[in-house]
Design a protein around this motif. Structure first.
Motif, short mmCIF file in Angstrom:
data_model
loop_
_atom_site.label_atom_id
_atom_site.label_comp_id
_atom_site.label_asym_id
_atom_site.label_seq_id
_atom_site.Cartn_x
_atom_site.Cartn_y
_atom_site.Cartn_z
N THR A 143 -9.49 22.39 7.48
CA THR A 143 -9.38 22.57 6.04
C THR A 143 -9.41 24.06 5.72
O THR A 143 -10.33 24.78 6.13
N GLU A 160 -11.18 21.33 -2.65
CA GLU A 160 -11.65 19.94 -2.55
C GLU A 160 -11.03 19.25 -1.34
O GLU A 160 -9.82 19.34 -1.12
N GLN A 161 -11.86 18.55 -0.60
CA GLN A 161 -11.40 17.86 0.59
C GLN A 161 -11.05 16.42 0.27
O GLN A 161 -11.73 15.76 -0.52
N THR A 162 -9.97 15.95 0.87
CA THR A 162 -9.52 14.58 0.66
C THR A 162 -10.19 13.66 1.65
O THR A 162 -10.11 13.87 2.86
N GLN A 163 -10.86 12.63 1.14
CA GLN A 163 -11.51 11.64 2.00
C GLN A 163 -10.55 10.49 2.28
O GLN A 163 -9.76 10.10 1.42
N SER A 164 -10.62 9.95 3.47
CA SER A 164 -9.73 8.87 3.86
C SER A 164 -9.88 7.68 2.91
O SER A 164 -10.99 7.21 2.65
N ASP A 166 -9.36 7.63 -0.27
CA ASP A 166 -9.58 8.03 -1.67
C ASP A 166 -8.31 8.65 -2.25
O ASP A 166 -7.41 9.08 -1.52
N GLU A 168 -6.10 11.53 -4.09
CA GLU A 168 -6.09 12.96 -3.89
C GLU A 168 -6.85 13.65 -5.01
O GLU A 168 -6.66 13.33 -6.18
N THR A 175 -4.76 21.18 4.17
CA THR A 175 -5.38 20.54 5.32
C THR A 175 -4.36 20.34 6.44
O THR A 175 -3.26 19.83 6.20
#
Length: 240
Positions: A143, A160-164, A166, A168, A175
């Protein structure tokens, strides 16, 4: 108010709202800072990462771009490609956990690269390239948190990180997915020219999506005008 005028106003309002929604969606789809290619093999060597930075403001220019590289899974051998009009500042940091390589133990790595001095105007974008010597092997993704500063003082934090599974987030960080060795061997072994071609293809795909949404907005507008014209003809026919 005559029925004809009411029909025209109603059709115009629906057309404007629908077209605005479509065009707004197109702008949002093209506004994120992204990294290309989207994936590399774990431990890939001698490649290039391209950070695409679009300007999402209509009244201000992007004047500073700061990309943070992870140091818990460091990218080794980072070099910055000269970019016309921009000055790059490279910052290194001491690693908490040194990395052992065939050439020895690495104790420091690049932690961020900052570009200043140039401008990205409204409706424009810039590509910033970073060459690397080796990617880490002990993680599934990297990231790159990014700060985008504008001439009016606004700073957009792409962190902001994207969680599997979820949706965007509003300001997702660029990433890079890291695949098992062999799954993405073409990207790992390709020379810089092929990597750039892959990045261009990815960008073209994104641009095509935005253009498609724009065309959809024009079609909606045309249908709205047609509906208004039909209402006028029907009203006149009823009067006669």
């Amino acid at each position: 108010m005559p029925a004809t005028r009411r029909a025209l106003r109603r059709a115009a309002a629906v057309t404007a709202l629908t077209a605005a929604s479509v065009l707004a969606a197109a702008g949002a789809a093209a506004a994120h800072v992204t990294v290309h290619p989207e994936s590399y093999a774990k431990g890939a060597t001698d490649g290039v990462l391209t950070f695409r930075v679009p300007n999402e403001e209509n009244t201000a220019a992007t004047t500073k771009v700061q990309v943070y590289l992870p140091t818990d899974h460091p990218v080794l051998g980072v070099l910055v490609t000269p970019h016309d009009g921009w000055t790059a500042k490279v910052t290194t940091t001491k690693l908490k956990t040194p990395v052992k390589t065939d050439d020895g133990t690495i104790t420091e790595a690049v932690s961020d690269v900052t570009w200043t001095g140039g401008k990205i105007g409204a409706g424009q974008y810039e590509d910033f390239d970073i060459a690397f010597g080796q990617l880490p092997e002990d993680t599934d993704q990297l990231t790159f948190k990014t700060l985008q500063s504008y001439s009016d003082g606004k700073v957009v934090r792409w962190i902001e990180q994207t969680q599997s599974g979820d949706d965007e987030p509003e300001n997702p960080a660029p990433t890079l997915k890291l695949t098992a060795a062999g799954d993405d061997s073409a990207a790992a072994a390709a020379p810089a020219t092929k990597t750039s071609a892959k990045a261009t293809a990815a960008a073209d795909s994104s641009d095509s999506t935005a253009r498609g949404l724009g065309v959809a907005g024009l079609v909606v507008g045309a249908l709205g005008l047609a509906a208004a014209a039909f209402a006028v003809v029907r009203t006149r026919g009823a009067r006669s």
